[in-house]
Design a protein around this motif. Structure first.
Motif, PDB file in Angstrom:
ATOM      1  N   GLU A 153     -41.216 -74.472  33.294  1.00 40.38           N
ATOM      2  CA  GLU A 153     -38.740 -74.751  33.801  1.00 40.38           C
ATOM      3  C   GLU A 153     -38.132 -73.349  33.402  1.00 40.38           C
ATOM      4  OE1 GLU A 153     -36.936 -77.869  31.736  1.00 40.38           O
ATOM      5  OE2 GLU A 153     -38.570 -79.345  32.683  1.00 40.38           O
ATOM      6  N   TYR A 154     -38.862 -72.641  32.594  1.00 41.79           N
ATOM      7  CA  TYR A 154     -38.200 -71.406  32.895  1.00 41.79           C
ATOM      8  C   TYR A 154     -38.593 -69.710  32.380  1.00 41.79           C
ATOM      9  CZ  TYR A 154     -34.196 -74.203  30.488  1.00 41.79           C
ATOM     10  OH  TYR A 154     -33.792 -75.382  30.618  1.00 41.79           O
ATOM     11  N   PRO A 155     -39.706 -69.723  34.025  1.00 43.64           N
ATOM     12  CA  PRO A 155     -40.703 -68.467  34.027  1.00 43.64           C
ATOM     13  C   PRO A 155     -40.377 -67.189  33.356  1.00 43.64           C
ATOM     14  CG  PRO A 155     -39.604 -69.223  35.709  1.00 43.64           C
ATOM     15  CD  PRO A 155     -39.191 -70.317  35.002  1.00 43.64           C
ATOM     16  N   LEU A 156     -38.932 -66.856  32.875  1.00 39.77           N
ATOM     17  CA  LEU A 156     -38.877 -65.761  32.559  1.00 39.77           C
ATOM     18  C   LEU A 156     -39.218 -65.718  31.018  1.00 39.77           C
ATOM     19  CD1 LEU A 156     -37.315 -62.710  32.506  1.00 39.77           C
ATOM     20  CD2 LEU A 156     -35.326 -64.368  31.825  1.00 39.77           C
ATOM     21  N   ILE A 157     -38.785 -67.080  30.589  1.00 39.35           N
ATOM     22  CA  ILE A 157     -39.410 -66.862  29.050  1.00 39.35           C
ATOM     23  C   ILE A 157     -40.750 -66.771  28.741  1.00 39.35           C
ATOM     24  CG2 ILE A 157     -38.888 -68.325  26.888  1.00 39.35           C
ATOM     25  CD1 ILE A 157     -36.252 -69.376  28.093  1.00 39.35           C
ATOM     26  N   GLN A 158     -41.261 -67.312  29.945  1.00 43.25           N
ATOM     27  CA  GLN A 158     -42.604 -67.142  29.592  1.00 43.25           C
ATOM     28  C   GLN A 158     -42.866 -65.940  29.789  1.00 43.25           C
ATOM     29  OE1 GLN A 158     -44.101 -69.824  32.851  1.00 43.25           O
ATOM     30  NE2 GLN A 158     -46.748 -69.045  31.896  1.00 43.25           N
ATOM     31  N   SER A 159     -43.031 -65.266  30.881  1.00 41.00           N
ATOM     32  CA  SER A 159     -43.118 -63.905  31.186  1.00 41.00           C
ATOM     33  C   SER A 159     -43.224 -63.318  29.846  1.00 41.00           C
ATOM     34  CB  SER A 159     -42.832 -63.185  32.275  1.00 41.00           C
ATOM     35  OG  SER A 159     -42.524 -61.443  32.658  1.00 41.00           O
ATOM     36  N   ILE A 160     -41.757 -63.463  29.453  1.00 37.52           N
ATOM     37  CA  ILE A 160     -41.368 -62.234  27.809  1.00 37.52           C
ATOM     38  C   ILE A 160     -42.411 -62.535  26.768  1.00 37.52           C
ATOM     39  CG2 ILE A 160     -39.480 -62.132  25.925  1.00 37.52           C
ATOM     40  CD1 ILE A 160     -37.665 -62.518  28.429  1.00 37.52           C
ATOM     41  N   TYR A 197     -45.607 -61.005  27.508  1.00 39.80           N
ATOM     42  CA  TYR A 197     -45.338 -59.892  27.169  1.00 39.80           C
ATOM     43  C   TYR A 197     -45.369 -59.124  25.619  1.00 39.80           C
ATOM     44  CZ  TYR A 197     -42.817 -54.977  26.763  1.00 39.80           C
ATOM     45  OH  TYR A 197     -42.358 -53.769  26.050  1.00 39.80           O
ATOM     46  N   LEU A 198     -45.139 -60.005  24.835  1.00 41.28           N
ATOM     47  CA  LEU A 198     -44.191 -59.864  23.212  1.00 41.28           C
ATOM     48  C   LEU A 198     -46.204 -59.778  23.530  1.00 41.28           C
ATOM     49  CD1 LEU A 198     -41.212 -61.240  21.964  1.00 41.28           C
ATOM     50  CD2 LEU A 198     -42.176 -59.105  22.734  1.00 41.28           C
ATOM     51  N   VAL A 199     -46.897 -61.045  23.433  1.00 44.82           N
ATOM     52  CA  VAL A 199     -48.292 -60.968  22.790  1.00 44.82           C
ATOM     53  C   VAL A 199     -49.386 -59.918  22.813  1.00 44.82           C
ATOM     54  CG1 VAL A 199     -50.113 -62.816  23.414  1.00 44.82           C
ATOM     55  CG2 VAL A 199     -47.820 -63.181  23.086  1.00 44.82           C
ATOM     56  N   VAL A 200     -48.965 -59.354  24.109  1.00 45.72           N
ATOM     57  CA  VAL A 200     -50.075 -57.935  24.824  1.00 45.72           C
ATOM     58  C   VAL A 200     -49.252 -57.215  24.123  1.00 45.72           C
ATOM     59  CG1 VAL A 200     -50.209 -56.901  26.344  1.00 45.72           C
ATOM     60  CG2 VAL A 200     -49.792 -58.611  27.252  1.00 45.72           C
ATOM     61  N   ILE A 201     -47.930 -57.157  23.443  1.00 48.67           N
ATOM     62  CA  ILE A 201     -47.825 -55.668  22.639  1.00 48.67           C
ATOM     63  C   ILE A 201     -47.892 -55.778  21.510  1.00 48.67           C
ATOM     64  CG2 ILE A 201     -45.691 -54.567  21.854  1.00 48.67           C
ATOM     65  CD1 ILE A 201     -46.364 -53.664  25.071  1.00 48.67           C
ATOM     66  N   ALA A 202     -48.198 -57.135  20.877  1.00 49.23           N
ATOM     67  CA  ALA A 202     -48.332 -57.721  19.063  1.00 49.23           C
ATOM     68  C   ALA A 202     -49.775 -57.427  19.364  1.00 49.23           C
ATOM     69  CB  ALA A 202     -48.270 -58.807  19.161  1.00 49.23           C
ATOM     70  N   PHE A 203     -50.617 -57.401  20.682  1.00 47.11           N
ATOM     71  CA  PHE A 203     -51.911 -57.576  20.099  1.00 47.11           C
ATOM     72  C   PHE A 203     -52.378 -55.380  20.192  1.00 47.11           C
ATOM     73  CE2 PHE A 203     -55.577 -55.789  23.297  1.00 47.11           C
ATOM     74  CZ  PHE A 203     -56.780 -56.723  22.322  1.00 47.11           C
ATOM     75  N   ILE A 204     -50.880 -54.818  20.851  1.00 44.90           N
ATOM     76  CA  ILE A 204     -51.790 -52.951  21.066  1.00 44.90           C
ATOM     77  C   ILE A 204     -50.867 -52.416  19.758  1.00 44.90           C
ATOM     78  CG2 ILE A 204     -50.936 -51.153  22.091  1.00 44.90           C
ATOM     79  CD1 ILE A 204     -50.642 -52.493  24.769  1.00 44.90           C
ATOM     80  N   LEU A 205     -50.254 -53.345  18.538  1.00 46.95           N
ATOM     81  CA  LEU A 205     -49.733 -52.949  18.244  1.00 46.95           C
ATOM     82  C   LEU A 205     -50.938 -53.389  16.736  1.00 46.95           C
ATOM     83  CD1 LEU A 205     -46.278 -53.433  18.113  1.00 46.95           C
ATOM     84  CD2 LEU A 205     -46.601 -51.145  17.755  1.00 46.95           C
ATOM     85  N   LEU A 206     -51.433 -54.313  17.278  1.00 43.69           N
ATOM     86  CA  LEU A 206     -52.749 -54.873  16.014  1.00 43.69           C
ATOM     87  C   LEU A 206     -53.577 -54.482  15.641  1.00 43.69           C
ATOM     88  CD1 LEU A 206     -52.435 -58.608  16.117  1.00 43.69           C
ATOM     89  CD2 LEU A 206     -52.081 -56.999  13.985  1.00 43.69           C
ATOM     90  N   CYS A 207     -53.960 -53.531  17.101  1.00 47.38           N
ATOM     91  CA  CYS A 207     -54.841 -52.714  17.258  1.00 47.38           C
ATOM     92  C   CYS A 207     -55.307 -51.309  17.327  1.00 47.38           C
ATOM     93  CB  CYS A 207     -55.244 -52.232  19.238  1.00 47.38           C
ATOM     94  SG  CYS A 207     -56.198 -53.627  19.634  1.00 47.38           S
ATOM     95  N   LEU A 208     -53.453 -50.989  16.998  1.00 41.29           N
ATOM     96  CA  LEU A 208     -53.089 -49.375  16.866  1.00 41.29           C
ATOM     97  C   LEU A 208     -53.668 -49.457  14.673  1.00 41.29           C
ATOM     98  CD1 LEU A 208     -50.408 -48.429  18.993  1.00 41.29           C
ATOM     99  CD2 LEU A 208     -52.653 -47.394  19.031  1.00 41.29           C
ATOM    100  N   LEU A 219     -50.460 -41.617  21.626  1.00 41.79           N
ATOM    101  CA  LEU A 219     -51.007 -42.244  22.495  1.00 41.79           C
ATOM    102  C   LEU A 219     -50.785 -44.141  22.416  1.00 41.79           C
ATOM    103  CD1 LEU A 219     -53.323 -42.764  24.518  1.00 41.79           C
ATOM    104  CD2 LEU A 219     -55.429 -43.272  22.893  1.00 41.79           C
ATOM    105  N   GLY A 220     -50.737 -44.328  21.869  1.00 36.47           N
ATOM    106  CA  GLY A 220     -50.132 -46.450  21.487  1.00 36.47           C
ATOM    107  C   GLY A 220     -48.743 -45.669  22.313  1.00 36.47           C
ATOM    108  N   TYR A 221     -47.625 -45.225  22.037  1.00 41.07           N
ATOM    109  CA  TYR A 221     -46.578 -45.162  22.371  1.00 41.07           C
ATOM    110  C   TYR A 221     -46.286 -44.949  23.645  1.00 41.07           C
ATOM    111  CZ  TYR A 221     -44.330 -44.633  17.687  1.00 41.07           C
ATOM    112  OH  TYR A 221     -44.496 -44.459  16.225  1.00 41.07           O
ATOM    113  N   PHE A 222     -47.715 -43.905  24.319  1.00 44.39           N
ATOM    114  CA  PHE A 222     -47.773 -44.038  25.761  1.00 44.39           C
ATOM    115  C   PHE A 222     -47.535 -45.505  26.351  1.00 44.39           C
ATOM    116  CE2 PHE A 222     -46.935 -39.414  24.806  1.00 44.39           C
ATOM    117  CZ  PHE A 222     -46.145 -39.278  26.059  1.00 44.39           C
ATOM    118  N   THR A 223     -48.962 -46.115  25.689  1.00 41.51           N
ATOM    119  CA  THR A 223     -49.824 -46.441  26.495  1.00 41.51           C
ATOM    120  C   THR A 223     -48.143 -48.379  26.864  1.00 41.51           C
ATOM    121  OG1 THR A 223     -52.105 -46.533  25.687  1.00 41.51           O
ATOM    122  CG2 THR A 223     -51.556 -48.709  26.125  1.00 41.51           C
ATOM    123  N   ILE A 224     -47.939 -48.167  25.445  1.00 44.82           N
ATOM    124  CA  ILE A 224     -46.566 -49.500  25.738  1.00 44.82           C
ATOM    125  C   ILE A 224     -45.703 -49.447  26.657  1.00 44.82           C
ATOM    126  CG2 ILE A 224     -45.003 -50.067  23.415  1.00 44.82           C
ATOM    127  CD1 ILE A 224     -46.818 -50.178  21.766  1.00 44.82           C
TER     128      ILE A 224
END
Length: 302
Positions: A10-17, A20-31, A58-63
């Motif tokens: 019902e709230y696609p914007l929240i789903q998208s956010i 996005y946060l999951v992807v960023i958290a995954f990148i930070l954990l990898c770094l 490199l992580g900053y540019f990727t994010i």
């Protein structure tokens, strides 16, 4: 669980956010994992530090790239979005952007690096860290004599590399020239005094002189600079009170104070061993004539 999925639909914007946060958290954990891996596997401090900083940048540019692409939804809008975003940030975050640009400039041009002794914006110290915004230094000088640590850790914006000169004590040529004066009393054996000072300088500074000559050759080849005298030199000046001996020499930039102590102590011992042939001078006042004072005492009857 079904209610949560329905609510997200019902709230696609929240789903998208959230995605996005999951992807960023995954990148930070990898770094973080890569940084820990490098810390364990690389024993050389300098290589380990540079590797960790490289992964961080490199992580900053990727994010940043993922953020722009994720919210624009199309690669063709990347250039336009980046231009609009840059214009907005340039107005609101000028100092921050200049600091980040300064960090890139420091890294690419190699203005300085951890371990260098620098002076920037009137602050002198040894660089102990350079991140994307700040340069961290262990301060020297201030209320402490000579080049000793004060104990204060200073964080300085990287933007200052664009705002004034950066004095580097150790890059390319890790030696500096130093000097001090010795007053010798008139009537002393001047030639003996010269030999004492020069011999002490040659004995104590032999290693520095030899090492600096090898380094100076590469500096002359790299820069448009004339050759210089690296051996200790002595100059004399006649003053009203004494003969002033000025000793100029080259020394490791981190051992300036200790070297000056060794030179002064050695010269003092040699002068004392001359049994008065060479005497250190001190400021004196000579009275040429004692002024006459007349006192007129008259007896008055009370």
């Amino acid at each position: 669980m079904n209610q949560i999925q329905q609510w997200l639909q019902e709230y696609p914007l929240i789903q998208s956010i959230i995605k996005y946060l999951v992807v960023i958290a995954f990148i930070l954990l990898c770094l973080q994992f890569i940084r820990k891996f490098l810390k364990q596997k690389i024993s050389n401090t300098s290589v380990r530090y540079k590797s960790q900083k490289g992964i961080e940048i490199l992580g900053y540019f990727t994010i940043a790239a993922i953020t722009i692409l994720y919210f624009t939804g199309s690669i063709k809008d990347f250039t336009i979005t980046l231009g609009l975003l840059s214009a907005g940030l340039a107005l609101t975050l000028q100092e921050l952007i200049l600091s980040i640009a300064g960090s890139v400039y420091i890294f690419v041009v190699k203005v300085y690096e951890p371990g260098d002794r620098i002076e920037i914006n009137g602050i002198k110290g040894d660089v102990i860290d350079v991140d994307s915004i700040y340069t961290t230094m262990m301060e020297i000088g201030q209320w402490v004599d000579s080049d000793n640590y004060t104990g204060r850790i200073v964080k300085l914006s990287n933007a200052f590399v664009f705002k004034g000169p950066v004095y580097n004590y150790s890059q390319d040529f890790p030696f500096i020239w130093d000097e001090f004066n010795l007053p010798i009393r008139y009537g002393s054996d001047i030639e003996l005094a010269k030999s004492i000072i020069i011999n002490a300088a040659k004995n104590i500074l032999a290693d520095y002189t030899k090492a600096s000559k090898n380094q100076w050759e590469s500096v002359v080849k790299k820069y448009y600079i004339e050759d210089a005298i690296l051996d200790p030199t002595l100059a004399t000046t006649l003053t009203d009170n004494w003969v002033k001996f000025n000793l100029r020499y080259i020394v490791d930039y981190k051992k300036r104070r200790h070297t000056k102590h060794l030179l002064n102590d050695s010269i003092r011992k040699e002068i004392e061993a001359t049994n008065g042939k060479v005497v250190l001078a001190s400021e004196t006042i000579e009275l040429i004539k004692t002024p006459e004072i007349q006192i007129d005492i008259k007896n008055k009857n009370t």
